[in-house]
Design an enzyme around this catalytic site. Sequence first.
Site, PDB file in Angstrom:
ATOM      1  N   CYS A   1       4.472 -11.578 -16.134  1.00 59.87           N
ATOM      2  CA  CYS A   1       5.336 -11.814 -17.302  1.00 59.87           C
ATOM      3  C   CYS A   1       5.913 -13.226 -17.292  1.00 59.87           C
ATOM      4  CB  CYS A   1       6.422 -10.736 -17.379  1.00 59.87           C
ATOM      5  SG  CYS A   1       7.228 -10.663 -18.991  1.00 59.87           S
TER       6      CYS A   1
ATOM      7  N   HIS B   1       2.859  -5.949 -17.988  1.00 61.31           N
ATOM      8  CA  HIS B   1       3.538  -5.416 -16.799  1.00 61.31           C
ATOM      9  C   HIS B   1       2.645  -4.361 -16.142  1.00 61.31           C
ATOM     10  CE1 HIS B   1       7.501  -7.286 -17.179  1.00 61.31           C
ATOM     11  NE2 HIS B   1       7.242  -7.293 -18.464  1.00 61.31           N
TER      12      HIS B   1
ATOM     13  N   GLU C   1       2.985  -2.927 -13.420  1.00 62.12           N
ATOM     14  CA  GLU C   1       3.817  -1.898 -12.771  1.00 62.12           C
ATOM     15  C   GLU C   1       4.291  -0.827 -13.748  1.00 62.12           C
ATOM     16  OE1 GLU C   1       4.756  -4.895 -13.634  1.00 62.12           O
ATOM     17  OE2 GLU C   1       6.883  -4.977 -14.153  1.00 62.12           O
TER      18      GLU C   1
END
Lengths: 193, 251
Positions: free
Chosen positions: A77, A175, A177
């Site tokens: 990011c 992202h 994650e």
Amino acid sequence: MDLKIVNYGAGNIKSIQFAFQRLGYNAVLSNNPDEIITADKVIFPGVGEASSAMQMLKESGLDSLIPKLKQPVLGICLGMQLMCNYTEEGDTKGLGIFNTNVKRFSKSVKVPHMGWNTIKNIKSDLFKNISEGDYMYLVHSYYAANCDESIATSDYEIEYASALENDNFFGVQFHPEKSGKTGAQLLKNFLDL
Amino acid sequence: MLTKRIVPCLDIKDGRTVKGVNFVDLRDAGDPVVLAKQYAELGADELVFLDIAATLENRKTMHDMVLKVAEQVNIPFTVGGGISSVEDVDDLLHCGADKVSINSSAVKRPELINELSKKFGSQCVVVAIDAKQIEGEWFVHLAGGTIPTDIKLFDWAKEIEDRGAGEILFTSMNHDGTKGGFANEALATLSELVNIPIIASGGAGTIQHFADTFKLGKADAALAASVFHFEEISIIELKEELRKQNIEVRL
């Protein structure tokens, strides 16, 4: 594996740590250059505003360390955006690892670009077992302009670089994650590099 | 292309999901972490946790829950309820929440929106609005829609955007709980008025209601609780139908 997350005070890094934990790896937070330089793999996260994040990087001396790293580094990011030459956000000079600039989406689309979008034109081992058109979760108001170092693109207003690669440096706008199984696969691929 | 998001909402009290959760396959549908994992598996794009009994005493319980959700769930989630300061948000983000939702506290002190977006970035600041249409005009309501104000919905939405919010979660009190569809006219007006994403809430009853709120209401995301909790609508079937109707979804 010695896996370090660069901890310079920018953003929510708990989620990244948990994502690696779900893969069975312990990612350790560090702002110590001696620890980061000897790690096997380095994650460079970031959420928030570019100029203040860069200021925090400078204060910890990490701005000069990161471009010199030789092991695989993954910017996520804002981390990825700071690895570019320049970002319009706060008129900020980046680390110059990726040869592209970061611009703001225009008012012709809703900003931030928020939600799940497809990735296209994927290349690189970072996307092993991930397909053209798979979905990743994104939240951002600025984007990296498409360039030779793009290893994935996404469409929002225009086609922009949603992942970048230069030598041992990788960057993703999305992202991983938070991107379900596809995101977990990408993190696993990074660990396998 | 960017997809429309389907967002199940879980009401939390003392760290447990309350009322109306009936998942046949789950051993403990009262455990928000178990339920959240299940929803992520079933294709939810995002989750909202609303602390409906937010008090100082149970704040730690909520933090523990957020930490566990962040540990085990691999999709984004928002936490709302009782958030009134920069410190509250700092704590929740540190526990792993992706976004926070503020409502009454923003109406009482609008500067809070500026403070939060400046410190943490717009992307994690959701402002929830509960509004009711009275004689043709939409008015903002507080405390779960129980206390009326003289603030007009569209004025407030514009102010929210100007102060730096990243997203608006709009609940129509006229539609909430009716299962008769979302407030699409007001939603479409909101979506034209502001340049940040809008989450539609209140009124979901059928699959077509979701299709309508994306097409007619121009919503970016749709939130619902009971239709998902009681398995009246399966998220996969919902998304398959939306795709048939040429609405972009993640499948």
